[in-house]
Design an enzyme around this catalytic site. Structure first.
Site, PDB file in Angstrom:
ATOM      1  N   LYS A 192       0.380  -1.353   0.072  1.00 13.27           N
ATOM      2  CA  LYS A 192       0.055  -0.187   0.270  1.00 13.27           C
ATOM      3  C   LYS A 192       0.912   1.689   0.119  1.00 13.27           C
ATOM      4  CE  LYS A 192      -4.475  -1.657   1.430  1.00 13.27           C
ATOM      5  NZ  LYS A 192      -5.401  -1.336   2.863  1.00 13.27           N
ATOM      6  N   LYS A 234      -4.834 -10.039  -6.003  1.00 13.25           N
ATOM      7  CA  LYS A 234      -6.530 -10.679  -5.134  1.00 13.25           C
ATOM      8  C   LYS A 234      -7.166  -9.913  -5.532  1.00 13.25           C
ATOM      9  CE  LYS A 234      -6.095  -7.383  -1.050  1.00 13.25           C
ATOM     10  NZ  LYS A 234      -6.628  -7.440   0.235  1.00 13.25           N
ATOM     11  N   LYS A 272     -11.753  -4.944  -3.082  1.00 14.21           N
ATOM     12  CA  LYS A 272     -12.708  -4.442  -2.867  1.00 14.21           C
ATOM     13  C   LYS A 272     -12.648  -2.244  -3.076  1.00 14.21           C
ATOM     14  CE  LYS A 272     -13.978  -4.432   2.047  1.00 14.21           C
ATOM     15  NZ  LYS A 272     -13.004  -3.947   2.458  1.00 14.21           N
TER      16      LYS A 272
HETATM   17  P1  TYM Z   1     -10.855  -6.452   4.308  1.00  9.58           P
HETATM   18  O1  TYM Z   1     -11.589  -5.676   4.812  1.00  9.58           O
HETATM   19  O2  TYM Z   1      -9.323  -5.919   3.795  1.00  9.58           O
HETATM   20  O3  TYM Z   1     -11.114  -7.953   4.171  1.00  9.58           O
HETATM   21  C1  TYM Z   1     -12.379  -8.276   5.253  1.00  9.58           C
HETATM   22  C2  TYM Z   1     -11.933 -10.526   4.573  1.00  9.58           C
HETATM   23  O4  TYM Z   1     -11.938 -10.355   3.426  1.00  9.58           O
HETATM   24  C3  TYM Z   1     -11.120 -11.127   2.731  1.00  9.58           C
HETATM   25  N1  TYM Z   1     -10.742 -10.580   1.455  1.00  9.58           N
HETATM   26  C4  TYM Z   1     -10.813 -12.079   0.996  1.00  9.58           C
HETATM   27  N2  TYM Z   1     -10.166 -13.062   1.112  1.00  9.58           N
HETATM   28  C5  TYM Z   1     -10.363 -14.365  -0.694  1.00  9.58           C
HETATM   29  N3  TYM Z   1     -10.173 -13.548  -1.205  1.00  9.58           N
HETATM   30  C6  TYM Z   1      -9.768 -12.291  -1.499  1.00  9.58           C
HETATM   31  N4  TYM Z   1      -9.642 -11.336  -2.800  1.00  9.58           N
HETATM   32  C7  TYM Z   1      -9.563 -11.684  -0.053  1.00  9.58           C
HETATM   33  N5  TYM Z   1      -9.488 -10.301   0.360  1.00  9.58           N
HETATM   34  C8  TYM Z   1     -10.665  -9.961   1.573  1.00  9.58           C
HETATM   35  C9  TYM Z   1      -9.592 -10.672   4.356  1.00  9.58           C
HETATM   36  O5  TYM Z   1      -8.338 -11.572   4.482  1.00  9.58           O
HETATM   37  C10 TYM Z   1     -10.496 -10.743   5.259  1.00  9.58           C
HETATM   38  O6  TYM Z   1     -11.073 -11.730   6.073  1.00  9.58           O
HETATM   39  N6  TYM Z   1      -7.738  -5.436   8.724  1.00  9.58           N
HETATM   40  C11 TYM Z   1      -8.398  -6.825   8.370  1.00  9.58           C
HETATM   41  C12 TYM Z   1     -10.315  -6.379   9.041  1.00  9.58           C
HETATM   42  C13 TYM Z   1      -9.631  -6.230  10.198  1.00  9.58           C
HETATM   43  C14 TYM Z   1      -9.804  -6.708  10.999  1.00  9.58           C
HETATM   44  C15 TYM Z   1      -9.340  -6.883  12.277  1.00  9.58           C
HETATM   45  C16 TYM Z   1     -10.059  -8.657  10.826  1.00  9.58           C
HETATM   46  C17 TYM Z   1      -9.298  -4.950  11.740  1.00  9.58           C
HETATM   47  N7  TYM Z   1      -9.285  -5.433  12.837  1.00  9.58           N
HETATM   48  C18 TYM Z   1      -9.769  -7.712  13.220  1.00  9.58           C
HETATM   49  C19 TYM Z   1     -10.114  -9.478  11.827  1.00  9.58           C
HETATM   50  C20 TYM Z   1     -10.075  -9.565  13.278  1.00  9.58           C
HETATM   51  C21 TYM Z   1      -9.060  -6.153   6.919  1.00  9.58           C
HETATM   52  O7  TYM Z   1      -8.767  -4.925   5.962  1.00  9.58           O
HETATM   53  O8  TYM Z   1     -10.036  -6.833   5.811  1.00  9.58           O
END
Ligand code: TYM
Length: 328
Positions: A112, A193, A196
């Protein structure tokens, strides 16, 4: 005691089928076995600039999507991160027990910040806030996609370091990465990957995409050279991605899917993947519309907030005493 499972999905863009596979699907699979904490990490979203009105809207929408997907608002604790002040408080304490070196190794930070002149401090320290999110509730398991595994491992390291210094305080969490769908790939560049926050809207299928868009995006997905359909992530990432998507959304194993497509051409595969997604997503969207026109989102969030506040306050109070804050 029932084990705790905790995860969150950032409201930094519309949710994709990747988010469903890595985050929401696992809650659906485990919600009967675990005590589930599912929150909206809105504090994470401002690590990059956000329009405040859009962020407010997305916080509600994401909860609507959790519920429409089948996450039980009665059995689980669903809440908004910024409504529980202890997240930021604990994050500061954990920041003082973390190292620049370990944060610099986070691949998501490297990706990033790559090529950027001005890199926000929040982008750098964000994995510590994520550790606080997890440790505050003493979660046993953290279901995520493959991209978040390194962050959960950092949370483990921080918990172990803290426990070694002050005595057993935090549960050391385990990452829970799905066997299938841990990394749904970008439809236009299968080496990346699906995201969003992508600029190329053709690259991601969003949970609220129209039937027409779903078909168009899948039919124009980048496939690999050759024309036979089989699973080989290293040499056929595009086709393997479509096979994975088909498996998850048709609820079949990868083996069953491979058998189903034996002898098929790319065009056949794409048509069937589009079909399965259209069926799943149009059904989801009608449930979502019903949830959003009921008062359910606020009811669930109020209940979740009250419960989460209690647990978070207990953990934080213990931790602040341990580090020597205040008058005991
Ligand atoms: P975030 O918002 O980027 O993504 C949310 C969840 O979706 C999963 N994910 C994917 N899984 C499979 N294929 C993909 N292309 C893909 N893109 C995203 C992510 O792995 C995630 O499970 N930092 C985290 C949010 C967060 C969090 C936490 C998660 C904040 N605090 C504590 C767990 C525990 C995040 O940015 O996810």
């Amino acid at each position: 005691m029932t084990k705790r499972l905790l995860t969150g999905l950032q409201p930094s863009g519309e949710l994709t089928i990747g988010n469903f596979c890595g985050g929401i699907k696992q809650i659906l699979d485990y919600q009967r076995e675990y005590e589930v904490f599912l929150f909206v990490p809105d504090m994470h979203s401002i690590t990059v600039p956000q329009d405040p009105e859009t962020l407010h809207r997305r916080v509600r929408e994401i909860v609507g999507m959790y519920l429409a997907c089948g996450v039980s608002g009665e059995a689980n604790h669903i809440y908004i991160q910024s409504e529980i002040l202890e997240h930021a408080n604990l994050s500061w304490i954990l920041e003082c027990h973390s190292y620049m070196g370990e944060l610099s190794r986070m691949t998501q930070f490297k990706a990033k910040s790559d090529g950027k002149k001005e890199i926000g401090c929040g982008l750098f320290t964000y994995p510590i806030l994520m550790a606080a999110d997890i440790l505050l509730y003493n979660a046993d398991c953290v279901p995520t996609g493959a991209d978040q595994k390194q962050h959960v491992e950092l949370a483990r390291n921080i918990a172990q370091r803290f426990n070694a210094r002050y005595g057993e305080t935090f549960v050391v969490p385990e990452p829970l990465i799905p066997k299938l769908g841990a990394k749904i790939r970008d439809l236009q560049s299968p080496d990346k990957k699906m995201s969003k926050s992508t600029e190329n809207k053709k690259a991601s299928i969003f949970l609220n995409d129209t039937e027409k868009d779903i078909r168009k995006k899948i039919m124009s997905a980048v496939t690999d050279s050759g024309d036979s359909v089989y699973f080989d992530e290293a040499n056929k990432p595009g086709v393997s991605n479509l096979l994975t998507i088909y498996s998850v959304f048709s609820q079949q194993t990868l083996e069953q899917t491979q058998e189903h497509f034996q002898g098929a051409r790319y065009g056949d595969l794409k048509k069937e993947v589009a079909e399965v997604l259209v069926e799943f997503l149009t059904n989801l969207q009608s449930k979502y519309a019903a949830v959003m026109s009921s008062g359910e989102v606020d009811e669930v969030l109020d209940r979740g907030r009250d419960y989460a506040r209690e647990i978070a306050a207990q953990t934080y109070d213990k931790v602040r005493r341990l580090v020597g804050f205040g008058r005991v």
